[in-house]
Motif scaffolding. Structure first.
Motif, short mmCIF file in Angstrom:
data_model
loop_
_atom_site.label_atom_id
_atom_site.label_comp_id
_atom_site.label_asym_id
_atom_site.label_seq_id
_atom_site.Cartn_x
_atom_site.Cartn_y
_atom_site.Cartn_z
N THR A 1 0.84 -1.20 0.00
CA THR A 1 0.00 0.00 0.00
C THR A 1 0.87 1.25 0.00
N PHE A 2 1.93 1.24 0.79
CA PHE A 2 2.83 2.39 0.85
C PHE A 2 3.54 2.59 -0.49
N THR A 3 4.01 1.50 -1.12
CA THR A 3 4.68 1.66 -2.41
C THR A 3 3.72 2.14 -3.49
N GLU A 4 2.45 1.74 -3.39
CA GLU A 4 1.46 2.26 -4.35
C GLU A 4 1.27 3.76 -4.17
N LYS A 5 1.30 4.23 -2.92
CA LYS A 5 1.19 5.68 -2.68
C LYS A 5 2.38 6.41 -3.28
N ILE A 6 3.57 5.83 -3.13
CA ILE A 6 4.77 6.47 -3.67
C ILE A 6 4.69 6.54 -5.19
N GLN A 7 4.19 5.49 -5.82
CA GLN A 7 4.08 5.47 -7.28
C GLN A 7 3.12 6.54 -7.79
N ASN A 8 2.19 6.97 -6.98
CA ASN A 8 1.21 7.97 -7.39
C ASN A 8 1.67 9.41 -7.18
N ILE A 9 2.86 9.61 -6.68
CA ILE A 9 3.38 10.96 -6.46
C ILE A 9 3.69 11.59 -7.82
N ASN A 10 3.25 12.83 -7.99
CA ASN A 10 3.50 13.56 -9.23
C ASN A 10 4.95 14.03 -9.26
N THR A 11 5.71 13.50 -10.21
CA THR A 11 7.12 13.87 -10.32
C THR A 11 7.40 14.63 -11.62
N ASP A 12 6.36 15.20 -12.21
CA ASP A 12 6.56 15.98 -13.43
C ASP A 12 7.46 17.17 -13.13
N GLY A 13 8.44 17.37 -13.96
CA GLY A 13 9.36 18.49 -13.79
C GLY A 13 10.48 18.22 -12.80
N VAL A 14 10.53 17.05 -12.22
CA VAL A 14 11.60 16.72 -11.29
C VAL A 14 12.72 16.04 -12.07
N LYS A 15 13.91 16.59 -11.95
CA LYS A 15 15.05 16.04 -12.67
C LYS A 15 15.44 14.69 -12.06
N PRO A 16 15.57 13.64 -12.88
CA PRO A 16 15.99 12.35 -12.35
C PRO A 16 17.41 12.43 -11.79
N THR A 17 17.62 11.79 -10.68
CA THR A 17 18.94 11.79 -10.06
C THR A 17 19.32 10.38 -9.65
#
Length: 96
Positions: free
Chosen positions: A37-53
């Motif tokens: 459930t926690f990993t599903e919440k993390i997958q739903n975080i909007n990361t548009d515009g965040v530079k991959p690191t």
């Protein structure tokens, strides 16, 4: 939301030849369901515009300067050796 059932836990334990009790299976079921459930919440975080690191820091190659310096002489290294030959430690042979 994915749910890991007690039966799935018991089946997996059986496949892995692990002996777990019904109480442990219930506990693992609850814990694994919470993790998923926690990993599903993390997958739903909007990361548009965040530079991959790769790293969480901007520090690149923070290294000291490599300066060669002699700290111990060969004679000092060998002075307490129980056996030495030609300026090297002599050890018993391990191969015939």
């Amino acid at each position: 939301m994915a749910k890991i059932t007690k039966e799935q836990i018991l089946h997996t334990a059986d496949l892995a030849t692990l002996a777990i009790s019904e109480e442990e299976a219930e506990m693992y079921s609850t814990q694994l369901t919470e993790i998923i459930t926690f990993t599903e919440k993390i997958q739903n975080i909007n990361t548009d515009g965040v530079k991959p690191t790769i790293y969480g820091s901007d520090n690149d190659n923070v290294l000291r300067e490599d300066n060669a310096k002699r700290t111990i002489t060969q004679e000092e290294a060998l002075k307490n050796a129980p056996s030495k030959e030609d300026g090297q430690f002599k050890v018993p042979s391990i191969m015939e």
